[in-house]
Design a protein around this motif. Structure first.
Motif, PDB file in Angstrom:
ATOM      1  N   GLY A   1       0.813  -1.215   0.000  1.00 45.84           N
ATOM      2  CA  GLY A   1       0.000   0.000   0.000  1.00 45.84           C
ATOM      3  C   GLY A   1       0.842   1.258   0.000  1.00 45.84           C
ATOM      4  N   SER A   2       1.962   1.244   0.708  1.00 41.12           N
ATOM      5  CA  SER A   2       2.844   2.407   0.723  1.00 41.12           C
ATOM      6  C   SER A   2       3.425   2.668  -0.663  1.00 41.12           C
ATOM      7  CB  SER A   2       3.968   2.193   1.739  1.00 41.12           C
ATOM      8  OG  SER A   2       3.455   2.022   3.038  1.00 41.12           O
ATOM      9  N   LEU A   3       3.824   1.599  -1.340  1.00 36.22           N
ATOM     10  CA  LEU A   3       4.365   1.751  -2.688  1.00 36.22           C
ATOM     11  C   LEU A   3       3.298   2.254  -3.654  1.00 36.22           C
ATOM     12  CD1 LEU A   3       6.594   1.405  -4.772  1.00 36.22           C
ATOM     13  CD2 LEU A   3       5.998  -1.010  -4.949  1.00 36.22           C
ATOM     14  N   LYS A   4       2.080   1.753  -3.518  1.00 37.30           N
ATOM     15  CA  LYS A   4       0.992   2.200  -4.391  1.00 37.30           C
ATOM     16  C   LYS A   4       0.682   3.679  -4.172  1.00 37.30           C
ATOM     17  CE  LYS A   4      -1.266  -2.338  -4.597  1.00 37.30           C
ATOM     18  NZ  LYS A   4      -2.485  -3.108  -4.254  1.00 37.30           N
TER      19      LYS A   4
ATOM     20  N   MET B   1       1.647  -2.732  -9.315  1.00 37.41           N
ATOM     21  CA  MET B   1       2.553  -2.260  -8.276  1.00 37.41           C
ATOM     22  C   MET B   1       2.530  -3.192  -7.073  1.00 37.41           C
ATOM     23  SD  MET B   1       4.125   0.223  -9.544  1.00 37.41           S
ATOM     24  CE  MET B   1       5.056   0.647  -8.087  1.00 37.41           C
ATOM     25  N   GLY B   2       1.361  -3.697  -6.730  1.00 36.19           N
ATOM     26  CA  GLY B   2       1.283  -4.666  -5.638  1.00 36.19           C
ATOM     27  C   GLY B   2       2.034  -5.945  -5.972  1.00 36.19           C
ATOM     28  N   MET B   3       1.890  -6.409  -7.217  1.00 37.94           N
ATOM     29  CA  MET B   3       2.621  -7.606  -7.639  1.00 37.94           C
ATOM     30  C   MET B   3       4.124  -7.359  -7.619  1.00 37.94           C
ATOM     31  SD  MET B   3       0.372  -8.630 -10.968  1.00 37.94           S
ATOM     32  CE  MET B   3      -1.410  -8.560 -10.962  1.00 37.94           C
ATOM     33  N   LEU B   4       4.548  -6.192  -8.095  1.00 39.22           N
ATOM     34  CA  LEU B   4       5.971  -5.881  -8.132  1.00 39.22           C
ATOM     35  C   LEU B   4       6.566  -5.849  -6.732  1.00 39.22           C
ATOM     36  CD1 LEU B   4       8.473  -5.057  -9.750  1.00 39.22           C
ATOM     37  CD2 LEU B   4       7.711  -2.674  -9.576  1.00 39.22           C
ATOM     38  N   PHE B   5       5.834  -5.270  -5.784  1.00 34.89           N
ATOM     39  CA  PHE B   5       6.316  -5.240  -4.399  1.00 34.89           C
ATOM     40  C   PHE B   5       6.522  -6.668  -3.886  1.00 34.89           C
ATOM     41  CE2 PHE B   5       5.524  -5.396   0.174  1.00 34.89           C
ATOM     42  CZ  PHE B   5       6.406  -4.430   0.635  1.00 34.89           C
ATOM     43  N   HIS B   6       5.570  -7.530  -4.133  1.00 33.13           N
ATOM     44  CA  HIS B   6       5.684  -8.908  -3.661  1.00 33.13           C
ATOM     45  C   HIS B   6       6.862  -9.615  -4.335  1.00 33.13           C
ATOM     46  CE1 HIS B   6       4.665 -13.065  -2.660  1.00 33.13           C
ATOM     47  NE2 HIS B   6       4.723 -13.341  -3.955  1.00 33.13           N
ATOM     48  N   CYS B   7       7.002  -9.457  -5.637  1.00 36.60           N
ATOM     49  CA  CYS B   7       8.069 -10.152  -6.359  1.00 36.60           C
ATOM     50  C   CYS B   7       9.447  -9.687  -5.909  1.00 36.60           C
ATOM     51  CB  CYS B   7       7.906  -9.934  -7.862  1.00 36.60           C
ATOM     52  SG  CYS B   7       6.500 -10.813  -8.583  1.00 36.60           S
TER      53      CYS B   7
END
Length: 421
Positions: A314-317, A389-395
């Protein structure tokens, strides 16, 4: 027996200027321990580090520093020491200054003390500059410079096009259907050889063929030559001869600016892509549909490689501007797009989402669902970018590459159902 207490925290504020900097140190109780003005050079930085060392600064427990900018040699050297450096918005400093003085007095020393006190009181509310690796910082420099060069190229193109509309409609008609229009090498080569419509009308087919080869064209030279020759031979309105010649000289000057901007953008694109490919996060970022070496470099430039920078997805988004903002008061509740964001990351996000529509069936299905739900094109793209962006954070946190089946599991289930039917 003497009891030794814990060391008292110390906070540093730096009021930045072009040729000097004001330093202020305060303790946890708000007492000012020291103030100093240093020069903007190596000797001044040595004075600063010496002052910090006198008040308990160590490699294991460095004193945090607040400053009103995130750029410059001073900030770079402070970050290299491994300490937390907080870039505070000047507007926030001005608001904090008003808490202590109704007379609104202002000086560099007062601002330095205000910066130190911001850390003392509200350090948890501010984000330190990320501890990115040296390679990530180099990628950021090149990617941002390339994006600036692209914007400069667009501005130079628009200036030249506006000027050509005054006297040279034939060259605009000749390259109106080209992808890069006047930025293409063919257009720039022809315009350099014939800066006026009169000169363009005198170009022979052989001369046009030579210019096209000079521009790097390898195929369809005969057909393109015939097309250009026919366009330049049409009837157009003309300026007076001397005025046309003067406008041609002005066009040549603007063309040289466009040539420089195009070369800068191309050179920086190669440099940014080369540096990006050397980064260990490059395979993960490039595995996402819609991201290549250049767009991936722009993404890495803005999010960095400090894994602790963002506490959660959420912070990254929110940083990217893809997450919406909810404003509620009483019975009123409005959900709207985020205006305060990283503009560079948001810009590449729309390109990323748009290109992914033809590279990922799941992304296309997600976009179509948002459109069917009532979203307009930009809102649907932003929603898709938010999901990416959520996927990128996880990856990045897991060190895993993109997996279409995991990213859009509903799409895979639909495909299996269709195959079974």
């Amino acid at each position: 027996m003497e009891i030794v207490g814990l060391p008292t925290p110390v906070f540093c504020g730096v009021d930045w200027a072009e040729d000097h900097h004001d330093i202020a140190l305060v303790d946890a109780g708000g007492k000012q321990l020291a103030k100093l003005r240093i020069t903007d050079d190596a000797a001044g930085f040595a004075q600063l580090t010496g002052l910090l060392a006198e008040h308990g600064d160590t490699e294991t427990a460095p004193i945090p520093v607040a400053i009103e900018t995130s750029r410059g040699l001073l900030v770079a050297r402070l970050r290299a020491t491994g300490r937390q450096v907080f870039a505070i918005n000047p507007l926030a400093v001005a608001r904090y200054r008003d808490r202590h003085s109704v007379a609104r007095k202002k000086s560099d020393a007062v601002d330095a003390a205000a910066l130190a006190n911001i850390l003392r009181v509200d350090m948890a509310a501010h984000r330190p500059l990320p501890a990115d690796s040296e390679l990530a910082q180099a990628v950021a420099v090149l990617a941002r410079a390339q994006q600036d060069a692209v914007w400069d190229r667009g501005q130079a193109h628009n200036k030249l096009r506006s000027q050509l509309r005054e006297f040279y409609p034939s060259v605009l008609a000749a390259f109106a259907d080209k992808r890069d229009r006047l930025c293409s090498r063919e257009a720039r080569t022809v315009l350099a050889a014939a800066p006026t419509p009169t000169a363009a009308a005198k170009l022979t087919r052989r001369q046009l063929q030579s210019l096209l080869r000079q521009a790097g064209r390898l195929r369809g030279i005969e057909a393109e030559t015939d097309r250009l020759h026919e366009v330049f031979q049409r009837e157009y309105l003309h300026q007076l001869p001397q005025v046309e010649a003067a406008l041609g000289q002005q066009a040549s000057a603007l063309l040289r600016q466009l040539d420089t901007a195009c070369r800068n953008a191309d050179h920086l694109e190669e440099a940014a892509a080369e540096a990006f490919e050397q980064h260990p996060d490059a395979p993960i970022i490039r595995s996402f549909p819609g991201l290549g070496s250049l767009t991936g470099a722009r993404v890495l430039a803005e999010i960095g490689d400090d894994r602790t920078r963002f506490a959660n997805a959420g912070s990254l988004k929110a940083y990217a501007g893809s997450a919406p903002v909810t404003r509620a008061s009483g019975k009123s509740c409005v959900v709207m797009s985020r205006r305060v964001k990283n503009q560079r990351l948001a810009a590449v996000g729309y390109v990323w989402a748009f290109v992914s529509l033809t590279r990922s069936p799941g992304a296309r299905a997600h976009y179509d669902r948002r459109k069917e739900a009532g979203d307009r094109h930009v809102a649907a793209q932003r929603n898709l970018f938010n999901r990416f962006m959520g996927m990128l954070f996880h990856c990045l946190q897991a060190g895993a590459t993109y997996d279409e089946t995991k990213a859009f599991p509903n799409q895979r289930s639909t495909e299996l159902s269709n195959e079974a039917a």
